[in-house]
Design an enzyme around this catalytic site. Structure first.
Site, PDB file in Angstrom:
ATOM      1  N   ASP A 227       0.784  -1.238   0.000  1.00 46.90           N
ATOM      2  CA  ASP A 227       0.000   0.000   0.000  1.00 46.90           C
ATOM      3  C   ASP A 227       0.817   1.291   0.000  1.00 46.90           C
ATOM      4  OD1 ASP A 227      -2.296  -1.455   0.101  1.00 46.90           O
ATOM      5  OD2 ASP A 227      -2.529  -1.329   2.280  1.00 46.90           O
ATOM      6  N   ASP A 251       0.254   6.023   1.633  1.00 45.64           N
ATOM      7  CA  ASP A 251      -1.056   5.637   2.161  1.00 45.64           C
ATOM      8  C   ASP A 251      -1.165   6.121   3.608  1.00 45.64           C
ATOM      9  OD1 ASP A 251      -3.578   4.574   2.081  1.00 45.64           O
ATOM     10  OD2 ASP A 251      -2.946   2.521   2.394  1.00 45.64           O
ATOM     11  N   ASP A 255      -1.205   1.832   9.907  1.00 48.82           N
ATOM     12  CA  ASP A 255      -2.503   1.166   9.818  1.00 48.82           C
ATOM     13  C   ASP A 255      -2.457  -0.089  10.679  1.00 48.82           C
ATOM     14  OD1 ASP A 255      -3.228   3.048   7.966  1.00 48.82           O
ATOM     15  OD2 ASP A 255      -3.683   1.629   6.362  1.00 48.82           O
ATOM     16  N   ARG A 307      -7.703  11.458  10.636  1.00 43.29           N
ATOM     17  CA  ARG A 307      -7.427  10.113  11.171  1.00 43.29           C
ATOM     18  C   ARG A 307      -6.316  10.089  12.226  1.00 43.29           C
ATOM     19  NH1 ARG A 307      -7.736   6.093   5.884  1.00 43.29           N
ATOM     20  NH2 ARG A 307      -9.748   6.799   5.162  1.00 43.29           N
TER      21      ARG A 307
END
Ligand SMILES: *[C@@H]1O[C@H](CO)[C@@H](O)[C@H](O)[C@H]1NC(C)=O
Ligand SMILES: *[C@@H]1O[C@H](CO)[C@@H](O)[C@H](O)[C@H]1NC(C)=O
Length: 359
Positions: A227, A251, A255, A307
């Site tokens: 990613d 990205d 994550d 985020r």
């Protein structure tokens, strides 16, 4: 015919990001990872959050105020939180590196990394052979079976040619050297347990093309495009990310997905990025409801958009972070996550649309 179709459909719904051939080896690792995540699950996550807060209070005892000093500081070494106080400002830190292995707090508190293993010194910043990495490279160290405490012989900048597949029971400890992982592929923690990443810079991560990549001493396989996260935590448990400076990846910066659990992300500095931290990537993957994550003592700084983190399903303790910039929102969630936000400082931008923390 129908049955075959059904079987294929089932298979595409199994998590296999990056794994082009979900072979016996990966099936076994996925199974073990699921078990580890279940085992680490705390039925009373509030207790872990309370214990964390207790440690913070204890570390403030002896001071006159419970308010933190968040101003710029240029004096001698200071350890202002209970994680740092466990190891930092020790003049002999270089002789006691592995002490860090006992310092994590929050949901990732059981992470000891390679504490019971040997040291491995990275002497060679190159990253040319994905299947038979050269001894002395970071890639050679991280794929080993045994626990290892990985350190760096000198300052170095490593541009990863493809995803760096880190195996279980490892510490990557950048202290004492200025280590940049930059302008290359991401660090991937996939179906592993017990990894510390500490004291390095990660920036400019890009999607890798994929190809044959070794993930352990005994196995390599074909991987599809990665990613371009900074660090991808995929189905992994007992992970501690501490003192990492991150910016500008393709990205997410970090994550954590597919039932990853028992994670602490602390003392990091994040800048210049859109999607900072995604904890749970899918509205339909209820397997992420095991996720229990602590996000503490981080500075969410200049040039961030959203985020910080963005949460689905899981339980996340967001505590004593400093939010000085965001262009869209700071903390967000969906799919009934539990987010406990405590002791954070938010300095909202002047844009009236960015004044609130969305839940
Ligand atoms: C607490 O406050 C007193 C009085 O202002 C001062 O003398 C003392 O040094 C302070 N203690 C700490 C640890 O800052
Ligand atoms: C990691 O270390 C633990 C404790 O020594 C051991 O039980 C486990 O098998 C190791 N994991 C892997 C994948 O080697």
């Amino acid at each position: 015919m129908l049955l075959v179709f059904f079987a294929l459909a089932m298979q595409t719904s199994t998590p296999k990001a990056g794994i082009a051939n979900f072979d016996e080896y990966w099936k076994k690792r996925a199974e073990e990872a699921k078990e580890a995540s279940r085992e680490a699950y705390e039925p009373n996550p509030e207790k872990v959050a309370e214990h964390f807060n207790y440690e913070v209070h204890k570390s403030l005892e002896g001071g006159n105020s419970t308010r933190r000093n968040l101003g710029k500081y240029k004096g001698p070494c200071l350890a202002t939180n209970p994680i740092d106080q466990c190891w930092r400002c020790d003049k002999n830190w270089a002789k006691n590196r592995k002490k860090l292995g006992g310092c994590a707090l929050g949901f990732g508190r059981k992470t000891i990394g390679g504490m019971h293993g040997k040291y491995y010194r990275v002497t060679d910043p190159s990253d040319n052979d994905m299947v038979n990495p050269k001894p002395g490279t970071l890639r050679y160290g991280v794929i080993q079976d045994e626990p290892l405490w990985i350190i760096f012989a000198h300052d170095m900048a490593i541009s990863l040619s493809e995803e760096l597949m880190v195996a279980s029971n490892k510490t990557i400890d950048g202290r004492g050297a200025n280590v940049h992982i930059y302008n290359g592929a991401q660090i991937t923690l996939q179906f592993v347990r017990n990894v510390i990443i500490h004291g390095i810079h990660i920036h400019g991560a890009k999607a890798g093309n994929g190809g044959m990549i070794r993930d352990s001493v005994d196995h390599y396989g074909f991987r599809s495009r990665s990613d371009g996260d900074g660090i991808s935590i995929f189905g992994s448990t007992d992970i501690w990310i501490d003192h990492i400076s991150m910016s500008n990846c393709e990205d997410g910066l970090i994550d954590a997905v597919m039932g990853s659990n028992a994670i602490t992300i602390s003392n990091c500095h994040f800048t210049k990025h859109n999607d900072v931290m995604l904890l749970g990537a899918s509205d339909s993957y209820s397997g992420d409801s095991v996720m229990q994550i602590t996000v503490a003592f981080n500075h969410f700084g200049r040039g961030l958009v959203q985020r910080m983190p963005r949460v689905r399903w899981g339980f996340v303790h967001v505590v004593n972070n400093d939010y000085t910039h965001w262009e869209m929102y700071a903390i967000g969630g969906s799919q009934h996550p539990t987010i406990i936000s405590q002791g954070n400082r938010f300095i909202a931008p002047s844009d009236p649309a960015c004044k609130e923390t969305f839940m």
